[in-house]
Motif scaffolding. Structure first.
Motif, PDB file in Angstrom:
ATOM      1  N   LEU A 125       0.832  -1.210   0.000  1.00 50.51           N
ATOM      2  CA  LEU A 125       0.000   0.000   0.000  1.00 50.51           C
ATOM      3  C   LEU A 125       0.863   1.256   0.000  1.00 50.51           C
ATOM      4  N   ALA A 126       1.888   1.269   0.858  1.00 46.94           N
ATOM      5  CA  ALA A 126       2.727   2.461   0.977  1.00 46.94           C
ATOM      6  C   ALA A 126       3.517   2.729  -0.293  1.00 46.94           C
ATOM      7  N   ALA A 127       3.808   1.691  -1.073  1.00 49.41           N
ATOM      8  CA  ALA A 127       4.540   1.886  -2.320  1.00 49.41           C
ATOM      9  C   ALA A 127       3.648   2.416  -3.427  1.00 49.41           C
ATOM     10  N   SER A 128       2.333   2.291  -3.275  1.00 48.23           N
ATOM     11  CA  SER A 128       1.420   2.673  -4.345  1.00 48.23           C
ATOM     12  C   SER A 128       0.536   3.852  -4.012  1.00 48.23           C
ATOM     13  N   PHE A 129       0.304   4.138  -2.720  1.00 47.14           N
ATOM     14  CA  PHE A 129      -0.609   5.202  -2.304  1.00 47.14           C
ATOM     15  C   PHE A 129      -0.059   5.899  -1.064  1.00 47.14           C
ATOM     16  N   PRO A 130      -0.413   7.182  -0.873  1.00 44.82           N
ATOM     17  CA  PRO A 130      -0.096   7.825   0.409  1.00 44.82           C
ATOM     18  C   PRO A 130      -0.773   7.054   1.547  1.00 44.82           C
TER      19      PRO A 130
END
Length: 402
Positions: free
Chosen positions: A180-185
């Protein structure tokens, strides 16, 4: 019966719930429930969707069992439905008996928790861990859904199991959080029970756990002191700001853990100084606006600090990989005879030559690089074949001269 929970993981899609709804909420797109995008790497989702400043904020709610985490998720979801646009809600608790909020994606539709327990002979916690592990194997499909719907939502709300250690310290929890952190804030919202934390020793235990989660996830962090409708959370905020106030409350304790708690409070002084914290009530909805304001600050921290650090780590990883490839090439050249080195230069073997080492090596070029690597492999095999032929010819010539 025993394979029911696992067999669902072989389906080509992650089901999306459309039956649940909140009054006044716009219905979800039914196409999401029919077919998920094909599996892709999380980095592909990130680079395909462009500017991170335009992406929705992912809120991962973590909290001890009984802290009111799920109730707070329900209240925040209802609050955002009224404000519009509606949030995208994900339930990652496979053992949840009742879900008091409408979920776009529910892990229980993909993995049957009780069937997993029966098949693997597990207890409750082991069943939750295994269910999350199974779900994590197809988490890229969930990222595909989020990427497709990112223009329609401002927030993505993610509820997690009440057994907090199952999510925070398991491999699947790390995979989900990092993907998640690699793709979205992404922002961590740690829900803390202000009623139970009136005891300074219990308060310190909660703070130590919050600190460990912060350093493990390395993501922007917000502490929500829940149940302010029962106990005012001002005491906790004062203890974080004023060490002497906490010390005075601690002196009323006479347990063995008092000295340890006193020492830990000194260690956490820096942690407190940068901590975003607010009291909230999952029952009345008090101070939810303040909570979302702090989430906005955490999102800005992600965009200005976390993304830069992520890109730096990725660049360091890529540079280390290129260095490893150069060393492999040097070892290969050292193993070859002098005439073979000349043949290597004259041949069409590239093996990620210096020209490629100097490239920017952006994520957008990775797929083309994989195709180039396949061509390099074929060229290298051709070179080895030519080398064997030359060696055989040389041995034949030496034999004829002798």
């Amino acid at each position: 019966m025993a394979e029911a929970g696992v067999s669902r993981m072989n389906a080509s899609s992650v089901p999306e719930n459309e039956s649940a709804g909140v009054a006044g909420a716009a219905p979800s797109n039914a196409a999401d429930s029919q077919q998920c995008p094909s599996s892709t790497d999380s980095s592909d989702n990130a680079k395909a969707s462009g500017d991170f400043s335009k992406k929705p904020t992912c809120l991962i709610f973590l909290g001890m069992a009984g802290s009111g985490k799920t109730t707070l998720v329900q209240k925040v979801t209802s609050y955002l439905y009224e404000k519009k646009p509606a949030p995208y809600v994900i339930n990652l608790d496979p053992a949840c008996a009742e879900m008091p909020y409408p979920a776009n994606i529910d892990i229980r539709d993909t993995v049957k928790y009780k069937d997993v327990m029966k098949q693997y002979g597990l207890g409750p916690n082991g069943g939750i861990v295994t269910s999350l592990n199974l779900f994590a194997t197809q988490f890229d499909q969930l990222l595909g859904l989020l990427d497709k719907r990112q223009d329609q939502h401002e927030y993505v709300i993610i509820d997690t199991p009440g057994q907090i250690e199952v999510f925070t310290w398991s491999a699947s929890g790390s995979i989900i959080t990092e993907a998640l952190a690699a793709s979205f804030p992404t922002v961590i919202v740690y829900v803390m029970d202000s009623v139970r934390s009136v005891n300074p020793v219990t308060f310190m235990s909660n703070m130590l756990y919050a600190c460990s989660i912060l350093y493990k996830t390395r993501l922007p962090f917000v502490v929500a002191l829940n149940k302010t409708d029962v106990v005012d959370s001002s005491y906790a905020e004062e203890w974080m700001r004023d060490f002497e106030a906490f010390d005075e409350a601690l002196r009323s304790e006479s347990s063995y853990a008092t000295n340890l708690t006193y020492s830990m409070s000194l260690v956490l002084d820096e942690f407190y100084s940068n901590l975003r914290c607010t009291g909230v009530s999952a029952v009345t909805g008090a101070r939810l606006d303040r909570l979302l304001e702090l989430v906005g600050d955490a999102r800005r921290e992600y965009l200005t600090e976390y993304r830069a650090e992520y890109e730096r780590l990725r660049a360091a990883r890529d540079q280390a990989e290129r260095g490893r490839q150069r060393r492999d090439l040097q070892r290969l050249e050292a193993d070859l005879e002098p005439q073979d080195r000349e043949a290597t230069v004259e041949s069409d073997v590239t093996l990620r030559s210096a020209a490629r080492v100097d490239d920017d090596d952006d994520l957008a070029e990775e797929r083309e690089t994989e195709r180039d690597d396949e061509d390099d492999t074929e060229s290298f095999q051709s070179f080895l074949q030519q080398h064997k032929q030359r060696q055989a010819a040389r041995r034949t010539t030496d034999a004829s001269k002798s």
